[in-house]
Motif scaffolding. Structure first.
Motif: not given
Lengths: 354, 112
Positions: A264-282, A345-347
């Protein structure tokens, strides 16, 4: 004039190069050079071929060192459902046979070692390449709405039961000779149950043979019923705040763990955008998804990761598996394995705004 | 195996909570190094194999991973993947400073 026989595209997947050479040479000769054969020494090489070439039949060795044949069959089922599958093995056991057939293989065959053996296998595979449905079509539809299915059944004046399963929802819609006659969702029946079922945003359905319901709770034209359901759905949606982003944001809570202090060293952090989410049973039933392009594909990925994690857990003194973080140049993904569900979750990491 | 990589594996013995490490090159040659009796070489060999399977699996789902972090209740497996497919892994017990250490190691691995 007789039409020339079609040239089936056959893919052989085996980590033994010598066997691959022998099998393709022999079958090429036996087929009179008619079979178009493709060879892959591993599951990932086979997937590369499948991405660029239409394959009719995949003949897969189940004992491969990378992804084994069973895992490969599962991926084939999800990503290339039209490909017929046969498994070959040098170690035929009842357990292997049952597992292969349960995972969609048409045949489970012992690897031939003699000329006669190769001929027998060739005859079986040749027969399989000519199998085709004589009535109707076989294929796969993606992202089909329930409305589409109901319309097809009603227009065809069919009788069937549409079984719907999604999240914790389970319901049935009864169609008799092209008319919707009954719907049931938990305790509810009739039009209310139908409207709620048609408002389900994603899940799985099955068309079952028709059996008369205990009562007829719906009448009226199916066109009107579908339009009414759409109207109710739109009305509900217009009064409901958008769910996905906050839900996805909540699920993204582990994301900071992806960043190590040094990374995380860069002074300006990138914007994090949620790209995809999935919840499923086992067991692989999707419970919640947001912007997931291919739910089945993701479920297969999560289950395969869980399988690898179980093997690692068995070997190493590290305790219970909790999560896998995957870092790519412009993406991060995390697969969380809870006691009752799997979460993915993918960002996307976007350059910070100036 | 490249001398630099062998040295890197030996250096990892100093990582907080390190149990073992391994390197696998694109030509399938590999080397493992055990730092603790609870994580012998045979176990590390199998671990490298499972990690390779997972990378093939991820690749088949269009994930080109640079790093993987497997988190367990009692430790982690840290994995760095070079663009040429070489894989470096470190098995550690839970320790908050391990990630920093592995970042330095990964940087050296990418440049080796």
């Amino acid at each position: 004039m007789t039409e020339p026989k079609p040239q089936p595209q056959i893919l052989f997947v085996d980590d033994e190069p010598d066997f691959l050479q022998v099998v393709t040479d022999t079958f090429s000769e036996l087929s009179g050079r008619r079979w178009q054969m493709h060879r892959a020494g591993s599951a990932d090489a086979a997937l590369e071929i499948l991405k660029r070439q239409k394959i009719d039949l995949a003949v897969v060795d189940i004992n491969m060192p990378m992804l084994d044949g069973l895992q490969f069959l599962r991926i084939l089922n999800r990503r290339f459902p039209g490909v017929k599958k046969v498994t070959l093995t040098a170690y035929a056991t009842e357990e292997n046979r049952a597992a292969c057939l349960a995972n969609g293989a048409e045949f489970f065959i012992e690897k031939p070692r003699t000329v006669e053996g190769f001929k027998s296998v060739f005859i079986i595979l040749e027969e399989l390449t000519t199998w085709a449905p004589t009535v109707g079509f076989h294929g796969m539809l993606r992202k089909v709405g329930l409305n589409d299915v109901i319309q097809m059944e009603c227009l065809g004046r069919n009788s069937s039961i549409l079984e719907i399963q999604s999240q914790q929802t389970y319901g049935r819609i009864f169609i008799k000779e092209g008319s919707i006659v009954h719907a049931v969702l938990g305790e509810e029946t009739g039009e209310k149950a139908l409207q709620k079922l048609l408002a389900v945003s994603g899940g799985e359905f099955k068309l079952l043979p028709f059996q008369a319901p205990g009562a007829q709770t719906i009448d009226g034209s199916w066109e009107f019923l579908l339009m009414e359901a759409a109207r109710v759905r739109d009305e509900v949606a217009s009064h409901t705040p958008a769910v996905p982003a906050p839900a996805a944001a909540a699920l993204s809570a582990p994301a900071p763990a992806l960043e190590t202090p040094a990374a995380a060293a860069p002074k300006t952090k990138p914007n994090v955008v949620i790209a995809e989410t999935l919840v499923c049973s086992h067991e692989g039933s999707p419970i919640y998804q947001w912007q997931c392009a291919d739910v089945l594909d993701r479920v297969a990925l999560l289950q395969n990761i869980a399988q690898q994690a179980a093997l690692l857990s068995k070997e190493l003194p590290l305790g219970k598996f909790e999560r896998l973080e995957i870092r790519q140049p412009a993406h991060r993904a995390v697969a969380l394995f809870g006691s009752d569900r799997l979460i993915f979750v993918s960002v996307a990491l976007q350059p910070p705004e100036a | 195996m490249n001398q630099g990589l062998s040295q890197l594996l030996k250096d990892c013995a100093a990582a907080p909570g390190a149990l073992g490490g391994g390197v696998r090159l694109p030509d399938r040659t590999h080397q493992v190094c055990s730092y603790h009796a609870s994580c012998p070489s045979e176990t590390l060999e199998k671990t490298m194999l499972h990690l390779t399977h997972t990378l093939a699996l991820l690749s088949s789902h269009d994930f080109k991973a640079q790093r993987l972090v497997w988190t367990f209740s009692g430790g982690r497996i840290l994995v760095a993947i070079r663009p040429d497919g070489a894989v470096f892994s470190l098995v550690t017990r839970n320790d908050t400073t391990t990630l920093d250490f592995f970042d330095q190691i990964a940087r050296q691995f990418y440049s080796t």
